[in-house]
Design a protein around this motif. Structure first.
Motif, PDB file in Angstrom:
ATOM      1  N   ARG B  65       0.866  -1.180   0.000  1.00 32.63           N
ATOM      2  CA  ARG B  65       0.000   0.000   0.000  1.00 32.63           C
ATOM      3  C   ARG B  65       0.897   1.222   0.000  1.00 32.63           C
ATOM      4  NH1 ARG B  65      -5.166  -1.152   3.968  1.00 32.63           N
ATOM      5  NH2 ARG B  65      -5.534  -3.282   3.254  1.00 32.63           N
ATOM      6  N   HIS B  66       0.355   2.326  -0.462  1.00 29.76           N
ATOM      7  CA  HIS B  66       1.144   3.540  -0.586  1.00 29.76           C
ATOM      8  C   HIS B  66       0.547   4.698   0.210  1.00 29.76           C
ATOM      9  CE1 HIS B  66       3.802   2.149  -3.875  1.00 29.76           C
ATOM     10  NE2 HIS B  66       2.792   1.321  -4.096  1.00 29.76           N
ATOM     11  N   ARG B  71       6.162   3.633   0.200  1.00 31.81           N
ATOM     12  CA  ARG B  71       5.551   2.329   0.013  1.00 31.81           C
ATOM     13  C   ARG B  71       5.707   1.487   1.264  1.00 31.81           C
ATOM     14  NH1 ARG B  71       7.386  -2.510  -4.189  1.00 31.81           N
ATOM     15  NH2 ARG B  71       9.119  -2.796  -2.777  1.00 31.81           N
ATOM     16  N   GLN B  72       4.687   0.742   1.599  1.00 35.52           N
ATOM     17  CA  GLN B  72       4.787  -0.211   2.700  1.00 35.52           C
ATOM     18  C   GLN B  72       4.336  -1.569   2.198  1.00 35.52           C
ATOM     19  OE1 GLN B  72       5.824   0.349   5.949  1.00 35.52           O
ATOM     20  NE2 GLN B  72       5.476  -1.770   6.557  1.00 35.52           N
ATOM     21  N   VAL B  74       2.731  -4.752   3.191  1.00 40.21           N
ATOM     22  CA  VAL B  74       1.914  -5.069   4.359  1.00 40.21           C
ATOM     23  C   VAL B  74       1.737  -6.571   4.578  1.00 40.21           C
ATOM     24  CG1 VAL B  74       0.679  -2.884   4.294  1.00 40.21           C
ATOM     25  CG2 VAL B  74      -0.231  -4.853   3.048  1.00 40.21           C
ATOM     26  N   GLU B  94      -7.629  -3.188  -1.907  1.00 40.29           N
ATOM     27  CA  GLU B  94      -6.332  -3.102  -1.270  1.00 40.29           C
ATOM     28  C   GLU B  94      -5.262  -2.907  -2.340  1.00 40.29           C
ATOM     29  OE1 GLU B  94      -5.641  -5.674   1.890  1.00 40.29           O
ATOM     30  OE2 GLU B  94      -7.693  -6.431   1.991  1.00 40.29           O
ATOM     31  N   ALA B 135      -4.294 -12.440   9.389  1.00 38.02           N
ATOM     32  CA  ALA B 135      -4.601 -11.244  10.177  1.00 38.02           C
ATOM     33  C   ALA B 135      -3.743 -11.203  11.424  1.00 38.02           C
ATOM     34  CB  ALA B 135      -6.083 -11.224  10.543  1.00 38.02           C
ATOM     35  N   SER B 138      -0.399  -9.959  10.536  1.00 41.35           N
ATOM     36  CA  SER B 138      -0.389  -8.508  10.365  1.00 41.35           C
ATOM     37  C   SER B 138      -0.308  -7.800  11.711  1.00 41.35           C
ATOM     38  CB  SER B 138      -1.656  -8.035   9.647  1.00 41.35           C
ATOM     39  OG  SER B 138      -1.722  -8.575   8.349  1.00 41.35           O
ATOM     40  N   ARG B 139      -1.031  -8.332  12.684  1.00 39.85           N
ATOM     41  CA  ARG B 139      -1.008  -7.705  14.008  1.00 39.85           C
ATOM     42  C   ARG B 139       0.359  -7.836  14.646  1.00 39.85           C
ATOM     43  NH1 ARG B 139      -6.705  -9.364  14.076  1.00 39.85           N
ATOM     44  NH2 ARG B 139      -6.158 -11.444  14.811  1.00 39.85           N
ATOM     45  N   GLU B 140       1.020  -8.955  14.412  1.00 37.13           N
ATOM     46  CA  GLU B 140       2.377  -9.095  14.947  1.00 37.13           C
ATOM     47  C   GLU B 140       3.316  -8.101  14.265  1.00 37.13           C
ATOM     48  OE1 GLU B 140       3.006 -11.050  17.481  1.00 37.13           O
ATOM     49  OE2 GLU B 140       5.176 -10.722  17.604  1.00 37.13           O
ATOM     50  N   TRP B 141       3.130  -7.900  12.983  1.00 34.59           N
ATOM     51  CA  TRP B 141       3.964  -6.937  12.265  1.00 34.59           C
ATOM     52  C   TRP B 141       3.737  -5.537  12.820  1.00 34.59           C
ATOM     53  CZ3 TRP B 141       4.849  -7.713   6.320  1.00 34.59           C
ATOM     54  CH2 TRP B 141       5.347  -8.996   6.085  1.00 34.59           C
ATOM     55  N   LEU B 142       2.514  -5.296  13.263  1.00 34.39           N
ATOM     56  CA  LEU B 142       2.188  -4.002  13.866  1.00 34.39           C
ATOM     57  C   LEU B 142       2.985  -3.808  15.150  1.00 34.39           C
ATOM     58  CD1 LEU B 142       0.291  -1.873  12.883  1.00 34.39           C
ATOM     59  CD2 LEU B 142      -1.597  -3.174  13.828  1.00 34.39           C
ATOM     60  N   THR B 145       6.661  -3.083  13.976  1.00 37.00           N
ATOM     61  CA  THR B 145       7.007  -1.730  13.531  1.00 37.00           C
ATOM     62  C   THR B 145       6.722  -0.691  14.603  1.00 37.00           C
ATOM     63  OG1 THR B 145       4.865  -1.522  12.458  1.00 37.00           O
ATOM     64  CG2 THR B 145       6.680  -2.157  11.062  1.00 37.00           C
ATOM     65  N   ASP B 187      10.917  -1.755   3.078  1.00 37.59           N
ATOM     66  CA  ASP B 187       9.493  -1.489   2.880  1.00 37.59           C
ATOM     67  C   ASP B 187       8.625  -2.404   3.730  1.00 37.59           C
ATOM     68  OD1 ASP B 187       9.881   0.581   1.149  1.00 37.59           O
ATOM     69  OD2 ASP B 187       9.603  -0.592  -0.675  1.00 37.59           O
ATOM     70  N   GLY B 190       9.367  -0.783   7.562  1.00 36.82           N
ATOM     71  CA  GLY B 190       9.174   0.625   7.866  1.00 36.82           C
ATOM     72  C   GLY B 190      10.476   1.346   8.156  1.00 36.82           C
TER      73      GLY B 190
END
Lengths: 244, 244
Positions: B65-66, B71-72, B74, B94, B135, B138-142, B145, B187, B190
DNA sequence: CGTACGTTTGATCTTTCTCAATAATGGTGG
DNA sequence: CCACCATTATTGAGAAAGATCAAACGTACG
């Protein structure tokens, strides 16, 4: 007559994947128990063995995970939204869900939900859509913390919460202000409470929020949206694909 | 005899929710088309109207996503993993999915997958589990970062990819090294490419990775795991809940 | 009306970014 | 097989966003 506690949950599901009248009634017929929770109380404990499915009825809840760098709130759940639909299938191997404000939640036995999903394809689809949309939100948050600066992150979060509340018919709810503390916001955004305070001071100086009022009240949504180039597509609130 | 292209996809699904033999055969019987893609080619275009479901067969793909901050990436998709199972139900709102290395993918018509899920509850459950597990990632990546410093982020990512590859029986695959460029890693994490380079230099100095070899080869997994306190529970690879 | 919690402020310190120049690498066509 | 070109990696110096620490200030609630 919209007085059933689970009405908001039905609305949430319906905003992702259309439900029929029978589906709605079936959900309203589910067994549930209501619990009043205070700020910081756990709606769901980390690693709890056989959790119920928790639906937020009032207030705001957040799921967190920890590392030695500190706490991160990885998702936020508003009234009507389920907090752990994934536990219909997956084991609870994630952090706990804690109230960020006082509120009430409904606990629905996972089995009852799973059975319902088995019987009713539309409900199964709605559950899938709900979990998938939540995943999309997490990915947007990833973009947020990875590639936007503090001010944009905060603006983006406020825009998102406003849109999500509106989708639930609750736009009035926090008109007087977003009832989150600086340290809660900082744990969502990957910042420190001090820095969140400084960003809010900047916002107040630019007239984006009303200065020095505790529940943070936005006074210029348009500028706020522009600041972070907010585009709500990732929320998947458009009733999604028709058919099949 | 494990020569069917979709074997890896079956293995992916089975590692989240147990499938029966008939379920496996049903998946292998799905229609699909194979496509060879080079680095940076799109496996799935952003906003594409009626996408097929894309399964990675070889190589690594990433969804991005941009924002004006850049750019990230995700999410990252390894061989056997689906890149857009969510599009069975949700519209494609997305970012696109692009190859991070050269590779091949299989495209399966969404309708065929949706029909199959309708007929076979175990497959429906597996799709749900796959999306829910993604999902969770993704939360772990959150958390990554938001609350870990550069070195921990990179270490965590490398540990995760190793475990995910191993779950697919591909632990040998990148034994010679992780074939990602610094700008791709940055990317995902982050960070900036130059900072990733500096972190890798530190890692090499500490003997965590073999110095100055392009595909990044880890030489001390134990230290790497300790550095970021890696715990793979969030990957949900434990065959999840039994029954129902 | 005092105590606990949250906010604000200022000073200083780190991490990471930015910019720019140089070096290495890898793929391609001759 | 080699020379060339584009891409990627490395290095250094300077700048900036945000973290950290500590103190003072508000505010809410028992």
């Amino acid at each position: 007559m919209t007085s059933h506690p689970l009405d908001l949950f039905v609305r949430h599901l319906d905003s992702r994947a259309r439900l029929g009248e029978e589906d709605r009634q079936a959900i309203l017929g589910l067994p549930y128990s209501i619990e009043k929770l205070r700020t910081s109380e756990f709606a769901l404990h980390a690693g709890e063995a056989h959790p119920s499915c928790v639906i937020i009825l009032r207030g705001i809840a957040g799921r967190h995970r920890h590392s030695d760098g500190g706490r991160q709130i990885v998702s936020v759940h508003l009234p009507g939204e389920p907090a752990n639909l994934q536990h219909l299938i997956l084991e609870n191997a994630e952090g706990g869900v804690q109230m960020l404000t006082a509120g009430t939640v409904a606990a629905i036995p996972c089995d009852a939900l799973a059975d319902l999903a088995m019987e009713r394809p539309a409900i199964s689809r709605a559950f899938f859509a709900s979990v998938a949309a939540e995943a999309s939100i997490s990915r947007e948050w990833l973009l947020n913390t990875g590639r936007r600066d503090g001010a944009q992150r905060l603006a983006h979060l406020m825009c998102e919460l406003a849109v999500r509340l509106e989708a639930q018919g609750l736009s009035e709810q926090y008109r007087e202000g977003l009832p989150l503390k600086h340290n809660q916001l900082s744990d969502i955004l990957g910042l420190t409470p001090v820095h969140v305070g400084r960003i809010l001071k900047q916002f107040a100086a630019k007239g984006l929020v009303s200065a020095r009022k505790r529940p943070i009240a936005v006074s210029d949504w348009k500028q706020l949206r522009q600041l972070c180039a907010f585009d709500p597509a990732y929320l998947h609130l458009s009733k999604a694909k028709a058919g099949s």
